[in-house]
Design a protein around this motif. Structure first.
Motif, mmCIF file in Angstrom:
data_model
loop_
_atom_site.group_PDB
_atom_site.id
_atom_site.type_symbol
_atom_site.label_atom_id
_atom_site.label_comp_id
_atom_site.label_asym_id
_atom_site.label_seq_id
_atom_site.Cartn_x
_atom_site.Cartn_y
_atom_site.Cartn_z
ATOM 1 N N ILE A 61 0.843 -1.202 0.000
ATOM 2 C CA ILE A 61 0.000 0.000 0.000
ATOM 3 C C ILE A 61 0.880 1.254 0.000
ATOM 4 C CG2 ILE A 61 -1.609 1.356 1.418
ATOM 5 C CD1 ILE A 61 -2.868 -1.365 2.225
ATOM 6 N N GLY A 62 1.934 1.240 0.794
ATOM 7 C CA GLY A 62 2.856 2.378 0.807
ATOM 8 C C GLY A 62 3.558 2.557 -0.527
ATOM 9 N N LEU A 63 3.922 1.462 -1.171
ATOM 10 C CA LEU A 63 4.554 1.534 -2.485
ATOM 11 C C LEU A 63 3.587 2.101 -3.521
ATOM 12 C CD1 LEU A 63 7.153 0.836 -3.998
ATOM 13 C CD2 LEU A 63 6.142 -1.389 -4.506
ATOM 14 N N GLY A 64 2.332 1.670 -3.457
ATOM 15 C CA GLY A 64 1.318 2.222 -4.357
ATOM 16 C C GLY A 64 1.108 3.706 -4.120
ATOM 17 N N LEU A 65 1.112 4.118 -2.863
ATOM 18 C CA LEU A 65 0.998 5.537 -2.525
ATOM 19 C C LEU A 65 2.183 6.313 -3.083
ATOM 20 C CD1 LEU A 65 -0.436 7.798 -0.876
ATOM 21 C CD2 LEU A 65 1.073 7.153 1.010
ATOM 22 N N ASN A 66 3.366 5.717 -2.999
ATOM 23 C CA ASN A 66 4.575 6.340 -3.531
ATOM 24 C C ASN A 66 4.447 6.572 -5.040
ATOM 25 O OD1 ASN A 66 7.170 7.204 -4.014
ATOM 26 N ND2 ASN A 66 8.109 5.219 -3.648
ATOM 27 N N VAL A 67 4.021 5.559 -5.768
ATOM 28 C CA VAL A 67 3.870 5.678 -7.218
ATOM 29 C C VAL A 67 2.799 6.712 -7.552
ATOM 30 C CG1 VAL A 67 3.137 4.436 -9.298
ATOM 31 C CG2 VAL A 67 4.718 3.359 -7.696
ATOM 32 N N LEU A 68 1.700 6.696 -6.831
ATOM 33 C CA LEU A 68 0.610 7.637 -7.090
ATOM 34 C C LEU A 68 1.042 9.084 -6.850
ATOM 35 C CD1 LEU A 68 -2.419 7.892 -7.789
ATOM 36 C CD2 LEU A 68 -2.855 7.842 -5.340
ATOM 37 N N VAL A 69 1.714 9.347 -5.729
ATOM 38 C CA VAL A 69 2.180 10.706 -5.427
ATOM 39 C C VAL A 69 3.203 11.159 -6.469
ATOM 40 C CG1 VAL A 69 3.549 12.051 -3.770
ATOM 41 C CG2 VAL A 69 1.666 10.638 -2.969
ATOM 42 N N ARG A 70 4.086 10.265 -6.861
ATOM 43 C CA ARG A 70 5.104 10.621 -7.861
ATOM 44 C C ARG A 70 4.466 10.964 -9.204
ATOM 45 N NH1 ARG A 70 10.654 10.174 -8.480
ATOM 46 N NH2 ARG A 70 11.327 9.696 -10.570
ATOM 47 N N GLU A 71 3.496 10.179 -9.635
ATOM 48 C CA GLU A 71 2.821 10.460 -10.902
ATOM 49 C C GLU A 71 2.057 11.780 -10.848
ATOM 50 O OE1 GLU A 71 3.025 8.852 -13.824
ATOM 51 O OE2 GLU A 71 4.523 7.585 -12.873
ATOM 52 N N ILE A 72 1.393 12.048 -9.740
ATOM 53 C CA ILE A 72 0.657 13.303 -9.593
ATOM 54 C C ILE A 72 1.618 14.485 -9.649
ATOM 55 C CG2 ILE A 72 -0.667 14.709 -7.954
ATOM 56 C CD1 ILE A 72 -2.100 12.106 -7.130
ATOM 57 N N MET A 73 2.765 14.373 -8.984
ATOM 58 C CA MET A 73 3.730 15.468 -8.990
ATOM 59 C C MET A 73 4.337 15.666 -10.372
ATOM 60 S SD MET A 73 5.554 15.118 -5.290
ATOM 61 C CE MET A 73 6.430 16.664 -5.442
ATOM 62 N N ILE A 74 4.562 14.587 -11.121
ATOM 63 C CA ILE A 74 5.103 14.710 -12.474
ATOM 64 C C ILE A 74 4.095 15.398 -13.387
ATOM 65 C CG2 ILE A 74 5.703 13.372 -14.542
ATOM 66 C CD1 ILE A 74 7.203 11.449 -12.682
ATOM 67 N N VAL A 75 2.824 15.021 -13.283
ATOM 68 C CA VAL A 75 1.788 15.659 -14.109
ATOM 69 C C VAL A 75 1.648 17.130 -13.735
ATOM 70 C CG1 VAL A 75 -0.695 15.717 -14.556
ATOM 71 C CG2 VAL A 75 0.528 13.547 -14.596
ATOM 72 N N TYR A 76 1.655 17.441 -12.435
ATOM 73 C CA TYR A 76 1.542 18.830 -11.991
ATOM 74 C C TYR A 76 2.724 19.654 -12.493
ATOM 75 C CZ TYR A 76 1.523 22.882 -8.945
ATOM 76 O OH TYR A 76 1.551 24.157 -8.466
ATOM 77 N N LYS A 77 3.929 19.071 -12.399
ATOM 78 C CA LYS A 77 5.120 19.793 -12.830
ATOM 79 C C LYS A 77 5.114 20.008 -14.342
ATOM 80 C CE LYS A 77 10.075 19.834 -12.284
ATOM 81 N NZ LYS A 77 11.241 19.168 -11.770
ATOM 82 N N SER A 78 4.638 19.022 -15.104
ATOM 83 C CA SER A 78 4.611 19.177 -16.554
ATOM 84 C C SER A 78 3.585 20.226 -16.983
ATOM 85 C CB SER A 78 4.313 17.845 -17.235
ATOM 86 O OG SER A 78 2.984 17.459 -16.996
ATOM 87 N N GLN A 79 2.539 20.442 -16.200
ATOM 88 C CA GLN A 79 1.554 21.456 -16.538
ATOM 89 C C GLN A 79 2.032 22.852 -16.167
ATOM 90 O OE1 GLN A 79 -2.040 20.220 -14.621
ATOM 91 N NE2 GLN A 79 -2.507 18.694 -16.178
#
Length: 143
Positions: A61-79
Motif C-alpha cells: 500500500i505504501g509503495l502504491g501511494l509512492n507511485v501515485l504521489v510521484r505520478e501526480i507530482m510529475i503531471v503537476y510539474k509538466s503542466q
C-alpha cells in the motif's frame, strides 16, 4: 536490452512513448516480483505467521501511494513548466566564447528533483515500517 534498441534521443517527438513504456515495464516487473513474494510466503515449509502477510500488504500500500504521489507530482510539474521538455531527461547547456565560435555542448549536472526526494522518503518510510512490523510480530508471536 530490447527496449534500449527502440529508445529515441531526449527531446524527440515520440520520446514520451518510450518513457511511458519504460515505466510500465518497470511497474509490471515490480508487481510480478511482489506477487511472487506473496506466493512464497504461503509455502508450508516456511511456516510464517499470518501477520507477515499483513506487514507485506502494508508495504505494498505504501509503495502504491509512492507511485501515485510521484505520478501526480510529475503531471503537476509538466503542466506548470514548458511541456516540450521531457521530465526525465538531462538538460543541456551550450557554452562558447565571446568571439562567436561554435558553442561546445556540455551536459548540465543532474539535480535531485523534489519528486525524487519525496519518493525516496515515502519508500524509505514504508520499508522501515514494514521491517519494524515484522520484527515486532516475531517478538510478540515467536515461532
Amino acid at each position: 536490452p530490447i527496449m534500449a534498441y527502440f529508445r529515441c534521443h531526449p527531446g524527440e517527438d515520440k520520446r514520451w512513448i518510450f518513457n511511458y513504456a519504460h515505466r510500465t515495464v518497470g511497474l509490471l516487473a515490480l508487481g510480478l516480483g511482489l506477487g511472487t513474494v506473496f506466493l512464497g510466503m504461503d509455502l508450508y515449509l516456511l511456516d510464517l505467521p499470518s501477520f507477515t502477510t499483513w506487514a507485506l500488504m502494508g508495504f505494498l500500500i505504501g509503495l502504491g501511494l509512492n507511485v501515485l504521489v510521484r505520478e501526480i507530482m510529475i503531471v503537476y510539474k509538466s503542466q506548470t513548466e514548458d511541456a516540450s521538455v521531457a521530465q526525465a531527461d538531462i538538460p543541456m547547456e551550450s557554452k562558447g566564447d565571446e568571439k562567436g565560435d561554435a558553442p561546445e555542448v556540455v551536459q548540465a549536472p543532474a539535480k535531485k528533483e523534489d519528486t525524487e526526494v519525496l519518493s525516496f522518503f515515502i519508500l524509505s518510510l514504508c520499508a522501515v515500517g514494514t521491517t519494524a512490523a515484522i520484527i515486532a510480530g516475531i517478538v510478540v508471536y515467536p515461532f
